[in-house]
Design a protein around this motif. Structure first.
Motif, PDB file in Angstrom:
ATOM      1  N   GLU A 181       0.829  -1.208   0.000  1.00  0.00           N
ATOM      2  CA  GLU A 181       0.000   0.000   0.000  1.00  0.00           C
ATOM      3  C   GLU A 181       0.859   1.252   0.000  1.00  0.00           C
ATOM      4  N   LEU A 234       2.671  14.111  -0.155  1.00  0.00           N
ATOM      5  CA  LEU A 234       1.356  13.476  -0.127  1.00  0.00           C
ATOM      6  C   LEU A 234       1.440  12.289   0.819  1.00  0.00           C
ATOM      7  N   TYR A 235       0.390  12.094   1.641  1.00  0.00           N
ATOM      8  CA  TYR A 235       0.404  11.019   2.630  1.00  0.00           C
ATOM      9  C   TYR A 235      -0.885  10.211   2.594  1.00  0.00           C
ATOM     10  N   ALA A 236      -0.747   8.952   2.929  1.00  0.00           N
ATOM     11  CA  ALA A 236      -1.922   8.117   3.163  1.00  0.00           C
ATOM     12  C   ALA A 236      -2.582   8.575   4.468  1.00  0.00           C
ATOM     13  N   ASP A 237      -3.878   8.432   4.545  1.00  0.00           N
ATOM     14  CA  ASP A 237      -4.595   8.877   5.744  1.00  0.00           C
ATOM     15  C   ASP A 237      -4.069   8.184   7.005  1.00  0.00           C
ATOM     16  N   ALA A 238      -3.651   6.932   6.867  1.00  0.00           N
ATOM     17  CA  ALA A 238      -3.223   6.149   8.027  1.00  0.00           C
ATOM     18  C   ALA A 238      -1.964   6.693   8.686  1.00  0.00           C
ATOM     19  N   LYS A 268      -0.860  10.154   8.080  1.00  0.00           N
ATOM     20  CA  LYS A 268      -0.863  11.611   8.064  1.00  0.00           C
ATOM     21  C   LYS A 268      -0.765  12.153   9.488  1.00  0.00           C
ATOM     22  N   GLY A 269       0.142  13.093   9.683  1.00  0.00           N
ATOM     23  CA  GLY A 269       0.338  13.670  11.006  1.00  0.00           C
ATOM     24  C   GLY A 269       1.350  12.926  11.860  1.00  0.00           C
ATOM     25  N   ARG A 270       1.741  11.727  11.436  1.00  0.00           N
ATOM     26  CA  ARG A 270       2.721  10.933  12.189  1.00  0.00           C
ATOM     27  C   ARG A 270       4.020  10.733  11.412  1.00  0.00           C
ATOM     28  N   TYR A 295      -1.548  13.502  -7.942  1.00  0.00           N
ATOM     29  CA  TYR A 295      -1.911  12.701  -6.766  1.00  0.00           C
ATOM     30  C   TYR A 295      -2.373  11.299  -7.174  1.00  0.00           C
TER      31      TYR A 295
END
Length: 130
Positions: free
Chosen positions: A48, A61-65, A67-69, A108
């Motif tokens: 993934e 760009l980040y996967a939601d899982a 993002k922020g980490r 994206y």
């Protein structure tokens, strides 16, 4: 031909930070001509998308899982891609692969697809224990 080699994986406890790297090389190779990304594959699951960065490092760009980490970055002078992993979780366990695509475009829909990247590393194992 582009050669990618990941390093820095290992075993960490939940919440512990880890930074993995990807060294890029090749004949007449300029890393600044390539967009790059990180993908991961957990045991028993499909690979993934995790994160992507444009050729200059200006757009990410980040996967939601993650993002922020997690933070993706690059050092074009050293031909190296990084993934800083903070607040790690057991769900982050897997083999992490870096990938590269010779493009200046930051599309994206394209960057989240494995098929968009012609060059891949062999992967580095990251295990997060609970």
């Amino acid at each position: 031909q582009v050669h990618l080699v990941e390093s820095g994986g290992g075993l960490v406890q939940t919440g512990v930070s880890l930074r993995i790297s990807c060294a890029a090389s090749g004949r007449n190779f300029y890393f600044s001509n390539y967009a790059a990304g990180w993908f991961r594959q957990a045991p028993g699951k499909e690979r993934e998308f995790v994160a992507a960065i444009d050729y200059s490092g200006g757009r990410t760009l980040y996967a939601d899982a993650v993002k922020g980490r997690f933070t993706i970055s690059r050092d074009n002078a050293k031909n190296t891609l990084f993934l800083q992993m903070n607040k790690t979780e057991p769900e982050d366990t897997g083999i992490y692969y870096c990938a590269a695509d010779r493009t200046y475009f930051f599309d994206y829909d394209r960057l989240v697809r494995e098929s968009s990247y012609p060059y891949w590393g062999q992967g580095t194992q990251v295990t997060v224990s609970s």
